[in-house]
Design a protein around this motif. Structure first.
Motif, PDB file in Angstrom:
ATOM      1  N   VAL A   1       0.873  -1.177   0.000  1.00  0.00           N
ATOM      2  CA  VAL A   1       0.000   0.000   0.000  1.00  0.00           C
ATOM      3  C   VAL A   1       0.904   1.218   0.000  1.00  0.00           C
ATOM      4  O   VAL A   1       1.637   1.447   0.971  1.00  0.00           O
ATOM      5  N   GLY A   2       0.881   1.984  -1.091  1.00  0.00           N
ATOM      6  CA  GLY A   2       1.848   3.065  -1.215  1.00  0.00           C
ATOM      7  C   GLY A   2       3.252   2.486  -1.213  1.00  0.00           C
ATOM      8  O   GLY A   2       3.578   1.603  -2.007  1.00  0.00           O
ATOM      9  N   ASP A   3       4.097   2.950  -0.298  1.00  0.00           N
ATOM     10  CA  ASP A   3       5.471   2.455  -0.179  1.00  0.00           C
ATOM     11  C   ASP A   3       5.628   1.455   0.963  1.00  0.00           C
ATOM     12  O   ASP A   3       6.757   1.086   1.310  1.00  0.00           O
ATOM     13  N   ASP A   4       4.523   1.031   1.566  1.00  0.00           N
ATOM     14  CA  ASP A   4       4.581   0.140   2.723  1.00  0.00           C
ATOM     15  C   ASP A   4       4.102  -1.261   2.354  1.00  0.00           C
ATOM     16  O   ASP A   4       3.203  -1.429   1.523  1.00  0.00           O
ATOM     17  N   ILE A   5       4.701  -2.263   3.000  1.00  0.00           N
ATOM     18  CA  ILE A   5       4.363  -3.653   2.765  1.00  0.00           C
ATOM     19  C   ILE A   5       3.689  -4.225   4.010  1.00  0.00           C
ATOM     20  O   ILE A   5       4.175  -4.029   5.134  1.00  0.00           O
TER      21      ILE A   5
ATOM     22  N   LEU B   1      -5.189  -6.463   9.312  1.00  0.00           N
ATOM     23  CA  LEU B   1      -4.590  -5.376   8.541  1.00  0.00           C
ATOM     24  C   LEU B   1      -5.706  -4.402   8.186  1.00  0.00           C
ATOM     25  O   LEU B   1      -6.812  -4.828   7.808  1.00  0.00           O
ATOM     26  N   MET B   2      -5.427  -3.117   8.291  1.00  0.00           N
ATOM     27  CA  MET B   2      -6.404  -2.101   7.911  1.00  0.00           C
ATOM     28  C   MET B   2      -5.676  -1.011   7.142  1.00  0.00           C
ATOM     29  O   MET B   2      -4.630  -0.532   7.587  1.00  0.00           O
ATOM     30  N   PHE B   3      -6.224  -0.617   6.002  1.00  0.00           N
ATOM     31  CA  PHE B   3      -5.511   0.322   5.145  1.00  0.00           C
ATOM     32  C   PHE B   3      -6.473   1.175   4.340  1.00  0.00           C
ATOM     33  O   PHE B   3      -7.684   0.934   4.312  1.00  0.00           O
ATOM     34  N   ASP B   4      -5.913   2.183   3.700  1.00  0.00           N
ATOM     35  CA  ASP B   4      -6.660   3.092   2.828  1.00  0.00           C
ATOM     36  C   ASP B   4      -6.430   2.638   1.394  1.00  0.00           C
ATOM     37  O   ASP B   4      -5.331   2.780   0.856  1.00  0.00           O
ATOM     38  N   ASP B   5      -7.468   2.103   0.770  1.00  0.00           N
ATOM     39  CA  ASP B   5      -7.266   1.499  -0.551  1.00  0.00           C
ATOM     40  C   ASP B   5      -7.236   2.522  -1.674  1.00  0.00           C
ATOM     41  O   ASP B   5      -7.060   2.149  -2.828  1.00  0.00           O
ATOM     42  N   THR B   6      -7.372   3.828  -1.345  1.00  0.00           N
ATOM     43  CA  THR B   6      -7.211   4.830  -2.400  1.00  0.00           C
ATOM     44  C   THR B   6      -5.741   5.096  -2.701  1.00  0.00           C
ATOM     45  O   THR B   6      -5.426   5.733  -3.702  1.00  0.00           O
ATOM     46  N   TYR B   7      -4.832   4.623  -1.827  1.00  0.00           N
ATOM     47  CA  TYR B   7      -3.424   4.595  -2.191  1.00  0.00           C
ATOM     48  C   TYR B   7      -3.204   3.437  -3.169  1.00  0.00           C
ATOM     49  O   TYR B   7      -3.861   2.395  -3.077  1.00  0.00           O
ATOM     50  N   GLU B   8      -2.270   3.624  -4.095  1.00  0.00           N
ATOM     51  CA  GLU B   8      -1.972   2.530  -5.009  1.00  0.00           C
ATOM     52  C   GLU B   8      -1.552   1.301  -4.203  1.00  0.00           C
ATOM     53  O   GLU B   8      -0.724   1.382  -3.299  1.00  0.00           O
ATOM     54  N   HIS B   9      -2.143   0.149  -4.538  1.00  0.00           N
ATOM     55  CA  HIS B   9      -1.809  -1.069  -3.816  1.00  0.00           C
ATOM     56  C   HIS B   9      -1.864  -2.266  -4.751  1.00  0.00           C
ATOM     57  O   HIS B   9      -2.529  -2.240  -5.783  1.00  0.00           O
ATOM     58  N   GLU B  10      -1.117  -3.311  -4.382  1.00  0.00           N
ATOM     59  CA  GLU B  10      -1.144  -4.556  -5.132  1.00  0.00           C
ATOM     60  C   GLU B  10      -0.863  -5.715  -4.186  1.00  0.00           C
ATOM     61  O   GLU B  10      -0.337  -5.533  -3.085  1.00  0.00           O
TER      62      GLU B  10
END
Length: 252
Positions: free
Chosen positions: A176-180, A189-198
């Motif tokens: 997510v962004g620059d974080d793994i 795990l909880m994240f903001d999916d509007t950041y580029e992610h794969e």
């Protein structure tokens, strides 16, 4: 759990087609709304959130094995489950094979009664989550890679509860962004999916998480704008088409 790491090279979808006018218009509007939501957010605007800050996470983690037991029954029919793009047609831009299966309980607030009846304890737990809007089992086959993409709307936070996580963990991960981040069974795990992610599952096993979208805590008047924007998305042709697709699969 997560760590900082330089982003791997992302595989980009190709062969883009011009999207319908209502999607193009909606996305332009959402860009402005997202900037407003980031300013009004009570939990900041990070890539990953700390699950410990949310009281509703603890009951899910405490009962993860109950959820896993119901999942095991669903996995016996894994080949018959719908691919994500069979339900949400827009997902075909990032997944075109049969290695990302889903089992939906809720989608944008719409309840899938047949599926909920099959997993009553899981349903009880997810319905206790304040602001829960979408919930499903997300099932990745061995070797599945979901290329870099962004979610459409910052007004929700994305939550994953690890239910079946193959080893080695460093080969089953999300950027997510620059974080793994790495999943672990019974962990969040909880994240903001509007950041580029794969996502990668470079193992020989099947990875399954309980996938939730939960409304982001907001200050006033951000909370009001967030509810209004979400309800407009909920009524969009994109969501209504996905709802009909899920209903057809449930009838099977």
């Amino acid at each position: 759990m997560k760590e900082s790491s330089p982003p791997p090279t992302a595989a980009r979808p190709s062969g883009k087609r011009r999207k319908p006018w209502y999607i193009r218009t909606g996305r332009r509007l959402l860009t402005s709304v997202d900037r407003f939501i980031a300013r009004q957010s009570r939990v900041g605007d990070p890539t990953f959130f700390d699950p410990a800050e949310f009281a509703w996470v603890r009951p899910l983690e405490a009962d993860w094995q109950t959820i896993r037991a119901e999942l095991d029954g669903i996995l016996r029919e894994r080949d018959a489950l719908p691919n994500f793009q069979d339900i949400s047609e827009d997902q075909a831009r990032i997944s075109k094979d049969d290695r990302w299966k889903t089992f939906f309980f809720y989608g944008y607030g719409y309840r899938m009664d047949v599926n909920c009846a099959r997993c009553p304890e899981t349903t009880r737990l997810i319905e206790s989550v304040p602001g829960m809007r979408t919930a499903f089992f997300s099932i990745l086959a061995p070797g599945k890679h979901i290329p870099a993409h962004r979610g459409p709307y910052k007004g929700v936070m994305r939550y994953h509860l690890g239910l079946q996580v193959p080893e080695p963990r460093e080969r089953c991960r999300i950027r997510v962004g620059d974080d793994i981040g790495y999943w672990q069974e019974g962990g969040s795990l909880m994240f903001d999916d509007t950041y580029e992610h794969e996502v990668w599952n470079d193992t020989d096993g099947v990875r399954v998480v309980l996938f939730l979208d939960v409304m982001r805590p907001m200050r006033f008047p951000g909370a009001l704008v967030n509810r209004l924007a979400f309800n407009l998305i909920r009524l969009s042709p994109y969501v209504q088409r996905a709802r009909r697709n899920q209903e057809r699969w449930s009838q099977r």
